[in-house]
Design a protein around this motif. Structure first.
Motif, PDB file in Angstrom:
ATOM      1  N   THR A  80      54.298  24.871  -7.664  1.00 49.02           N
ATOM      2  CA  THR A  80      53.951  24.024  -8.809  1.00 49.02           C
ATOM      3  C   THR A  80      53.482  24.800 -10.037  1.00 49.02           C
ATOM      4  O   THR A  80      53.405  24.221 -11.116  1.00 49.02           O
ATOM      5  CB  THR A  80      52.863  23.007  -8.431  1.00 49.02           C
ATOM      6  OG1 THR A  80      51.652  23.698  -8.112  1.00 49.02           O
ATOM      7  CG2 THR A  80      53.297  22.149  -7.247  1.00 49.02           C
ATOM      8  N   ASP A  81      53.121  26.071  -9.876  1.00 45.82           N
ATOM      9  CA  ASP A  81      52.602  26.898 -10.979  1.00 45.82           C
ATOM     10  C   ASP A  81      51.566  26.135 -11.814  1.00 45.82           C
ATOM     11  O   ASP A  81      51.715  25.963 -13.018  1.00 45.82           O
ATOM     12  CB  ASP A  81      53.741  27.395 -11.874  1.00 45.82           C
ATOM     13  CG  ASP A  81      53.294  28.481 -12.838  1.00 45.82           C
ATOM     14  OD1 ASP A  81      52.248  29.131 -12.589  1.00 45.82           O
ATOM     15  OD2 ASP A  81      53.978  28.669 -13.864  1.00 45.82           O
ATOM     16  N   PRO A  82      50.480  25.699 -11.179  1.00 37.77           N
ATOM     17  CA  PRO A  82      49.486  24.888 -11.892  1.00 37.77           C
ATOM     18  C   PRO A  82      48.636  25.715 -12.852  1.00 37.77           C
ATOM     19  O   PRO A  82      48.604  26.948 -12.783  1.00 37.77           O
ATOM     20  CB  PRO A  82      48.603  24.359 -10.758  1.00 37.77           C
ATOM     21  CG  PRO A  82      48.645  25.474  -9.747  1.00 37.77           C
ATOM     22  CD  PRO A  82      50.062  25.997  -9.811  1.00 37.77           C
ATOM     23  N   VAL A  83      47.941  25.013 -13.713  1.00 37.41           N
ATOM     24  CA  VAL A  83      46.900  25.638 -14.518  1.00 37.41           C
ATOM     25  C   VAL A  83      45.708  25.820 -13.585  1.00 37.41           C
ATOM     26  O   VAL A  83      45.318  24.890 -12.872  1.00 37.41           O
ATOM     27  CB  VAL A  83      46.521  24.762 -15.727  1.00 37.41           C
ATOM     28  CG1 VAL A  83      45.311  25.332 -16.447  1.00 37.41           C
ATOM     29  CG2 VAL A  83      47.713  24.637 -16.675  1.00 37.41           C
ATOM     30  N   ILE A  84      45.169  27.015 -13.560  1.00 35.29           N
ATOM     31  CA  ILE A  84      44.001  27.300 -12.719  1.00 35.29           C
ATOM     32  C   ILE A  84      42.806  27.589 -13.622  1.00 35.29           C
ATOM     33  O   ILE A  84      42.971  27.979 -14.773  1.00 35.29           O
ATOM     34  CB  ILE A  84      44.250  28.492 -11.775  1.00 35.29           C
ATOM     35  CG1 ILE A  84      44.580  29.764 -12.567  1.00 35.29           C
ATOM     36  CG2 ILE A  84      45.351  28.165 -10.773  1.00 35.29           C
ATOM     37  CD1 ILE A  84      44.582  31.031 -11.736  1.00 35.29           C
ATOM     38  N   THR A  85      41.616  27.382 -13.069  1.00 34.36           N
ATOM     39  CA  THR A  85      40.373  27.738 -13.742  1.00 34.36           C
ATOM     40  C   THR A  85      39.749  28.863 -12.938  1.00 34.36           C
ATOM     41  O   THR A  85      39.542  28.734 -11.727  1.00 34.36           O
ATOM     42  CB  THR A  85      39.412  26.535 -13.813  1.00 34.36           C
ATOM     43  OG1 THR A  85      40.059  25.479 -14.504  1.00 34.36           O
ATOM     44  CG2 THR A  85      38.123  26.902 -14.515  1.00 34.36           C
TER      45      THR A  85
END
Length: 132
Positions: free
Chosen positions: A42-47
């Motif tokens: 999914t290549d999510p936005v990470i924090t």
């Protein structure tokens, strides 16, 4: 596993890159594998946070929000952030973060500077023997 809001310890960018199915126990290993698959798919936005994350949620060393090895792993986190030019709380796509970790730590021969004392070092040393 959902990719809605992903908190990730910075040093886990290294752990994920060298993961080969070993872990603290079967539950942890299965969870780690599912997190890696979700990140790649999914290549999510990470924090990026220097505290327990999505991976720690199944680690026997983590008690809620605190790791029993927190002093050591927080140092790993701070070193990763420093080497990739990021700060705690930064948000970015998984692929961008992982590429920065590979380029600025692994390929720059800094792995040994970050991971000194890690119990899983024997895995990474097989793949980067000159590093550790």
């Amino acid at each position: 596993m959902q990719s809605s809001e992903i908190i990730l310890r910075p040093h886990h960018g290294l752990c994920i890159g060298f993961f080969e199915g070993n872990g603290y126990n079967e539950e942890f290993t299965e969870h780690m594998s599912s997190v890696i698959e979700m990140l790649r798919r999914t290549d999510p936005v990470i924090t990026l946070l220097c505290s327990c994350d999505v991976i720690c949620s199944h680690c026997p060393n983590a008690d809620g929000k605190i790791c029993s090895c927190d002093e050591k792993v927080s140092l790993y986190d701070r070193l990763v952030l420093s080497f990739i030019g990021a700060r705690e709380g930064d948000n970015m796509r998984w692929s961008r973060f992982f590429a920065a970790v590979r380029a600025k730590i692994v390929e720059a021969h800094r792995l040994g500077k970050v991971c000194s004392g890690c119990q899983w070092q024997y895995i990474c040393s097989k793949k980067c023997p000159a590093e550790l």
